[in-house]
Design a protein around this motif. Structure first.
Motif, mmCIF file in Angstrom:
data_model
loop_
_atom_site.group_PDB
_atom_site.id
_atom_site.type_symbol
_atom_site.label_atom_id
_atom_site.label_comp_id
_atom_site.label_asym_id
_atom_site.label_seq_id
_atom_site.Cartn_x
_atom_site.Cartn_y
_atom_site.Cartn_z
ATOM 1 N N LYS A 139 0.816 -1.217 0.000
ATOM 2 C CA LYS A 139 0.000 0.000 0.000
ATOM 3 C C LYS A 139 0.849 1.266 0.000
ATOM 4 C CE LYS A 139 -4.122 -1.953 2.024
ATOM 5 N NZ LYS A 139 -4.909 -2.189 3.197
ATOM 6 N N THR A 140 2.131 1.138 0.303
ATOM 7 C CA THR A 140 3.006 2.306 0.348
ATOM 8 C C THR A 140 3.601 2.636 -1.017
ATOM 9 O OG1 THR A 140 4.985 1.002 0.854
ATOM 10 C CG2 THR A 140 3.631 1.715 2.737
ATOM 11 N N THR A 141 3.254 1.870 -2.053
ATOM 12 C CA THR A 141 3.861 2.049 -3.371
ATOM 13 C C THR A 141 2.929 2.782 -4.329
ATOM 14 O OG1 THR A 141 3.043 -0.076 -4.164
ATOM 15 C CG2 THR A 141 5.177 -0.083 -3.067
ATOM 16 N N THR A 142 3.517 3.262 -5.428
ATOM 17 C CA THR A 142 2.716 4.011 -6.398
ATOM 18 C C THR A 142 2.554 3.290 -7.733
ATOM 19 O OG1 THR A 142 4.702 5.202 -7.075
ATOM 20 C CG2 THR A 142 3.292 6.251 -5.414
ATOM 21 N N SER A 143 3.393 2.289 -8.012
ATOM 22 C CA SER A 143 3.264 1.552 -9.276
ATOM 23 C C SER A 143 3.087 0.071 -8.974
ATOM 24 C CB SER A 143 4.500 1.757 -10.156
ATOM 25 O OG SER A 143 5.597 1.028 -9.654
ATOM 26 N N THR A 144 2.514 -0.647 -9.930
ATOM 27 C CA THR A 144 2.278 -2.071 -9.700
ATOM 28 C C THR A 144 3.588 -2.851 -9.622
ATOM 29 O OG1 THR A 144 1.936 -2.395 -12.072
ATOM 30 C CG2 THR A 144 -0.032 -2.077 -10.724
ATOM 31 N N ILE A 145 4.599 -2.473 -10.380
ATOM 32 C CA ILE A 145 5.870 -3.199 -10.310
ATOM 33 C C ILE A 145 6.545 -2.947 -8.964
ATOM 34 C CG2 ILE A 145 7.309 -1.461 -11.459
ATOM 35 C CD1 ILE A 145 7.569 -5.271 -11.936
ATOM 36 N N ASP A 146 6.442 -1.708 -8.447
ATOM 37 C CA ASP A 146 6.978 -1.429 -7.115
ATOM 38 C C ASP A 146 6.211 -2.212 -6.051
ATOM 39 O OD1 ASP A 146 8.958 0.222 -8.055
ATOM 40 O OD2 ASP A 146 7.845 2.084 -7.661
ATOM 41 N N ALA A 147 4.907 -2.365 -6.248
ATOM 42 C CA ALA A 147 4.105 -3.150 -5.300
ATOM 43 C C ALA A 147 4.579 -4.606 -5.300
ATOM 44 C CB ALA A 147 2.624 -3.070 -5.652
ATOM 45 N N SER A 162 -5.268 -14.741 1.338
ATOM 46 C CA SER A 162 -4.529 -13.588 0.810
ATOM 47 C C SER A 162 -5.115 -13.066 -0.481
ATOM 48 C CB SER A 162 -3.072 -13.972 0.577
ATOM 49 O OG SER A 162 -2.980 -14.912 -0.480
ATOM 50 N N ALA A 163 -6.231 -13.630 -0.878
ATOM 51 C CA ALA A 163 -6.836 -13.264 -2.162
ATOM 52 C C ALA A 163 -5.805 -13.418 -3.278
ATOM 53 C CB ALA A 163 -7.405 -11.856 -2.126
ATOM 54 N N ASP A 164 -4.902 -14.389 -3.094
ATOM 55 C CA ASP A 164 -3.918 -14.705 -4.136
ATOM 56 C C ASP A 164 -3.115 -13.458 -4.509
ATOM 57 O OD1 ASP A 164 -2.646 -16.525 -5.712
ATOM 58 O OD2 ASP A 164 -4.221 -16.670 -7.219
ATOM 59 N N LEU A 222 0.381 -9.437 -10.237
ATOM 60 C CA LEU A 222 0.847 -9.639 -11.610
ATOM 61 C C LEU A 222 -0.225 -9.239 -12.618
ATOM 62 C CD1 LEU A 222 2.622 -13.069 -11.097
ATOM 63 C CD2 LEU A 222 3.755 -10.896 -11.656
ATOM 64 N N LYS A 223 -1.462 -9.605 -12.323
ATOM 65 C CA LYS A 223 -2.563 -9.239 -13.230
ATOM 66 C C LYS A 223 -2.695 -7.722 -13.319
ATOM 67 C CE LYS A 223 -7.437 -10.134 -14.254
ATOM 68 N NZ LYS A 223 -7.483 -8.966 -15.091
ATOM 69 N N SER A 224 -2.597 -7.038 -12.191
ATOM 70 C CA SER A 224 -2.678 -5.571 -12.191
ATOM 71 C C SER A 224 -1.556 -4.964 -13.015
ATOM 72 C CB SER A 224 -2.621 -5.026 -10.760
ATOM 73 O OG SER A 224 -3.758 -5.405 -10.048
ATOM 74 N N PRO A 272 1.292 -15.931 -19.715
ATOM 75 C CA PRO A 272 0.232 -16.743 -19.093
ATOM 76 C C PRO A 272 0.243 -16.533 -17.571
ATOM 77 C CG PRO A 272 1.455 -18.021 -20.715
ATOM 78 C CD PRO A 272 2.199 -16.736 -20.538
ATOM 79 N N LEU A 273 -0.810 -15.932 -17.073
ATOM 80 C CA LEU A 273 -0.845 -15.453 -15.689
ATOM 81 C C LEU A 273 -0.658 -16.561 -14.661
ATOM 82 C CD1 LEU A 273 -1.225 -13.123 -13.722
ATOM 83 C CD2 LEU A 273 -3.699 -13.425 -13.957
ATOM 84 N N ASP A 274 -1.411 -17.642 -14.780
ATOM 85 C CA ASP A 274 -1.316 -18.702 -13.773
ATOM 86 C C ASP A 274 0.066 -19.336 -13.751
ATOM 87 O OD1 ASP A 274 -3.917 -18.304 -12.903
ATOM 88 O OD2 ASP A 274 -4.761 -19.800 -14.257
ATOM 89 N N ALA A 275 0.646 -19.548 -14.926
ATOM 90 C CA ALA A 275 1.984 -20.138 -14.988
ATOM 91 C C ALA A 275 3.020 -19.187 -14.391
ATOM 92 C CB ALA A 275 2.345 -20.477 -16.432
ATOM 93 N N LEU A 276 2.912 -17.903 -14.701
ATOM 94 C CA LEU A 276 3.853 -16.924 -14.161
ATOM 95 C C LEU A 276 3.740 -16.849 -12.641
ATOM 96 C CD1 LEU A 276 5.957 -14.702 -14.605
ATOM 97 C CD2 LEU A 276 4.048 -13.088 -14.945
ATOM 98 N N ALA A 277 2.511 -16.791 -12.125
ATOM 99 C CA ALA A 277 2.315 -16.729 -10.671
ATOM 100 C C ALA A 277 2.869 -17.979 -9.995
ATOM 101 C CB ALA A 277 0.834 -16.557 -10.347
#
Length: 197
Positions: free
Chosen positions: A84-92, A134-136, A142-144, A155-160
């Motif tokens: 929650k302290t981050t501003t970008s999804t990659i930083d998150a 954790s709501a995954d 990654l999806k965000s 492929p999202l599931d494979a990457l996760a």
């Protein structure tokens, strides 16, 4: 509408008994391992009756499941607070990875979640617990990042699954004495390698 004091008292007793059992069980599972921990010593450590244990939990495995679920929820809360302290999804994602490794350094957590957990409950059940508590977090992060166009679409599931396995291996390494900074350096480089240029 007035609440029923007797009902509230029963709910409080139920909560207190479950908390005493999970706290005592966690300590014993960490100290001795699941296989070497017996239900008689759990009820003794929790200062409850054997009947109380079986009133709240079907068996030792069910109690272990509750302990593991609490661990997953605690780790997820630490990751969410950090992200929650981050501003970008990659930083998150990178901040969340750092929070994960810090959270996994809680004494006993690696044993419960990464060693005994898969052996007792199985990987599929642990994955289900992860999604429920954790709501995954990693998958959604990654999806965000993909939806925001910050990382390349894969492929999202494979990457996760692959990244989750890497984070788990890093936590195991840190638990045996590796430098957390070394693992974070590698993990963050991999995450940042997903960034679209």
């Amino acid at each position: 509408m007035q609440s029923n004091p007797e009902r509230r008292s029963n709910e409080d007793r139920t909560r207190a008994t479950r908390a005493a059992l999970t706290k005592a069980a966690r300590r014993l599972f960490v100290e001795k391992g699941y296989a070497e921990t017996g239900t008689p010593e759990i009820v003794k450590a929790a200062n409850v009756t054997r009947g109380a244990l079986y009133h709240h939990f079907a068996d030792k495995a069910d109690l272990f499941r509750a302990v593991v679920r609490q661990e997953y929820a605690a780790v997820a809360a630490e990751i969410d607070a950090a992200a929650k302290t981050t501003t970008s999804t990659i930083d998150a994602l990178t901040t969340g990875g750092d929070a994960f490794l810090r959270a996994m350094q809680q004494p006993g957590r690696v044993r419960l979640m990464l060693l005994d957990g898969p052996a007792i409950l199985g990987r599929l059940e642990l994955d289900a617990i992860d999604r429920e508590t954790s709501a995954d977090t990693l998958r959604l992060g990654l999806k965000s990042a993909m939806d925001a166009g910050e990382i390349r679409p894969l492929p999202l599931d494979a990457l996760a699954a692959q990244l989750s396995a890497m984070f788990d291996r890093a936590a195991l390494g840190v638990a045996k004495g590796d430098a957390a900074e070394d693992h974070l350096s590698v993990l963050n480089t991999i995450l940042r390698g997903l960034v679209r240029h």
